[in-house]
Design a protein around this motif. Structure first.
Motif, short mmCIF file in Angstrom:
data_model
loop_
_atom_site.label_atom_id
_atom_site.label_comp_id
_atom_site.label_asym_id
_atom_site.label_seq_id
_atom_site.Cartn_x
_atom_site.Cartn_y
_atom_site.Cartn_z
N VAL A 113 -23.39 -95.25 -42.29
CA VAL A 113 -22.21 -95.63 -41.50
C VAL A 113 -22.54 -95.78 -40.01
N GLU A 114 -23.31 -94.87 -39.43
CA GLU A 114 -23.65 -94.99 -38.01
C GLU A 114 -24.50 -96.23 -37.76
N ASP A 115 -25.40 -96.54 -38.68
CA ASP A 115 -26.21 -97.76 -38.55
C ASP A 115 -25.32 -98.99 -38.63
N ALA A 116 -24.33 -98.97 -39.51
CA ALA A 116 -23.42 -100.10 -39.64
C ALA A 116 -22.58 -100.28 -38.38
N LYS A 117 -22.17 -99.18 -37.77
CA LYS A 117 -21.42 -99.27 -36.50
C LYS A 117 -22.30 -99.90 -35.42
N TYR A 118 -23.58 -99.53 -35.43
CA TYR A 118 -24.51 -100.10 -34.45
C TYR A 118 -24.66 -101.60 -34.67
N LEU A 119 -24.79 -102.01 -35.94
CA LEU A 119 -24.87 -103.44 -36.27
C LEU A 119 -23.61 -104.16 -35.80
N ARG A 120 -22.45 -103.56 -36.09
CA ARG A 120 -21.19 -104.18 -35.71
C ARG A 120 -21.11 -104.42 -34.19
N ALA A 121 -21.69 -103.51 -33.42
CA ALA A 121 -21.63 -103.62 -31.96
C ALA A 121 -22.56 -104.71 -31.42
N GLN A 122 -23.47 -105.21 -32.27
CA GLN A 122 -24.45 -106.20 -31.81
C GLN A 122 -23.97 -107.65 -31.92
N THR A 123 -22.90 -107.89 -32.66
CA THR A 123 -22.52 -109.28 -32.94
C THR A 123 -21.04 -109.41 -33.23
N ASP A 124 -20.50 -110.57 -32.90
CA ASP A 124 -19.12 -110.90 -33.26
C ASP A 124 -19.07 -111.66 -34.59
N GLN A 125 -20.23 -112.00 -35.14
CA GLN A 125 -20.28 -112.73 -36.41
C GLN A 125 -19.91 -111.79 -37.56
N PRO A 126 -19.55 -112.36 -38.72
CA PRO A 126 -19.32 -111.51 -39.90
C PRO A 126 -20.60 -110.75 -40.24
N ILE A 127 -20.46 -109.49 -40.64
CA ILE A 127 -21.64 -108.71 -41.03
C ILE A 127 -21.54 -108.25 -42.48
N LYS A 128 -22.73 -108.13 -43.08
CA LYS A 128 -22.83 -107.69 -44.47
C LYS A 128 -23.71 -106.46 -44.52
N TRP A 129 -23.35 -105.52 -45.41
CA TRP A 129 -24.18 -104.33 -45.61
C TRP A 129 -24.54 -104.23 -47.09
N THR A 130 -25.79 -103.91 -47.36
CA THR A 130 -26.24 -103.81 -48.75
C THR A 130 -26.35 -102.36 -49.18
N LEU A 131 -25.96 -102.12 -50.41
CA LEU A 131 -26.10 -100.81 -51.05
C LEU A 131 -26.73 -101.01 -52.42
N PRO A 132 -27.50 -100.04 -52.92
CA PRO A 132 -27.99 -100.16 -54.30
C PRO A 132 -26.84 -100.02 -55.27
N GLY A 133 -26.88 -100.76 -56.38
CA GLY A 133 -25.85 -100.63 -57.41
C GLY A 133 -26.13 -99.42 -58.29
N PRO A 134 -25.11 -98.94 -59.00
CA PRO A 134 -25.27 -97.73 -59.83
C PRO A 134 -26.39 -97.84 -60.87
N MET A 135 -26.48 -98.97 -61.57
CA MET A 135 -27.49 -99.08 -62.62
C MET A 135 -28.89 -99.14 -62.04
N THR A 136 -29.06 -99.80 -60.93
CA THR A 136 -30.38 -99.88 -60.30
C THR A 136 -30.77 -98.52 -59.73
#
Length: 342
Positions: A113-136
């Motif tokens: 979450v803190e990394d995502a907040k940092y990313l959000r502060a770097q750009t006004d463009q839409p941002i995407k965050w990746t997470l591993p899925g349950p099966m993987t």
């Protein structure tokens, strides 16, 4: 997404050589303590700038703050013993020494979450965050507690949902779950894998995506691809059920693969991330090659639902090659964008 043909990456980008050994998965960090924290943030800013310069619409963090797309999330969970390792077969492809689940799994605190907040502060463009899925996730662990792949997957789905909701609150526009295991364990994917994926995405207002590929461009994966024959029809097994799911976007591997493009018809109505960049080759695509892949995909997905992307993450590539590929993706999408708007 208001932009026609919004571009994005599947996830990872190469790390700078001063942060970690280049062209290597699970590469150890070269910095420590506060220097490592600052170094990760510097690398994240560079990744954002590289994407911006290439004309990438939906910006990611390039996974600069994590060593691996699955294990870094698992490292932050209780119930997993990293000292008690077992050698396991990963997606029926290669052996790896993996940690053991020794008790009830839980997430004591937010992971990204803190990394995502940092990313959000770097750009006004839409941002995407990746997470591993349950099966993987369960395919990257030795389960010495639940003794049930399905039960452990449901536990991880609940944990992922907690994280995803906090990422959404941090300003993330698209939350992507990576499920390359869907291209291997078809029966499990249809029996409970897609259901656990939906549980991970439950209640989110942000757009949700599932990324299903044939893996990073590492030898174990490229050797496996050689055994799949002239046509790779694995998506045929799971796409019908994914089409019925609540997931908004489906990401698949296309360029230089043997995936028949007409399989996209099976997810008609979904937004589709088309992999138009080969991550298993150092050859940099031309913008026209990217455009050709997108034109062929447009036979099976409406233009307002097509998201040009990479086949998979680019962490094992050199930064020079990855940047060239990013530039080609941005330029190729622009070619087709202009054609459509004309």
């Amino acid at each position: 997404m208001k932009t026609l043909l919004p571009t994005s990456t599947a996830g990872s980008l190469p790390k700078p050589s001063w942060l970690a050994e280049p062209e290597k998965l699970w590469s150890p960090w070269k910095l420590e303590g506060e220097e490592l924290v600052a170094g990760k943030q510097d690398a994240l800013r560079l990744a954002v700038d590289d994407q911006r310069q290439a004309g990438i619409t939906i910006v990611g963090d390039g996974e600069q703050t994590r060593q691996h797309f699955v294990t870094t999330f698992i490292e932050h969970l209780d119930g997993v013993d990293w000292e008690k390792k077992q050698v396991m077969r990963i997606r029926n492809r290669y052996d790896a020494s993996v940690p053991s689940v020794v008790g009830a799994v839980s997430r004591p605190k937010p992971v990204f979450v803190e990394d995502a907040k940092y990313l959000r502060a770097q750009t006004d463009q839409p941002i995407k965050w990746t997470l591993p899925g349950p099966m993987t996730m369960i395919d990257t662990l030795y389960d010495d507690h639940y003794k049930s792949r399905e039960k452990l997957a449901w536990e991880f789905a609940c944990i992922l949902n907690e994280e995803a909701k906090e990422l959404e609150a941090a300003g993330v526009d698209i939350i992507q779950f990576d499920e390359p295991a869907f291209n291997v364990f078809f029966d499990e994917a249809n029996d409970w894998g897609i259901a656990t994926l939906e549980r991970a995405a439950e209640g989110l207002k942000a757009e949700t995506a599932v990324h299903i590929c044939y893996g990073y461009g590492i030898k174990a994966n490229t050797d496996w691809k050689k055994t799949l024959g002239a046509e790779w029809r694995e998506y045929e097994e799971t796409f019908p059920n994914l089409q019925k799911s609540r997931i908004d976007i489906v990401s698949l591997e296309c360029h230089h693969s043997h995936v028949p493009m007409d399989l996209i018809e099976l997810i008609r109505g979904k937004k589709v991330m088309i992999g138009a960049i080969d991550v298993a080759s150092d050859t940099i695509e031309t913008p026209e090659e990217v455009a050709d892949t997108l034109r062929r995909a447009l036979q099976f997905v409406d233009a307002d639902k097509l998201y040009p992307s990479t086949n998979c993450g680019m962490a094992p590539l050199s930064r020079h090659v990855a940047q060239g590929k990013l530039n080609a993706l941005g330029a190729g999408a622009e070619i087709v964008r202009k054609e459509l708007l004309a």
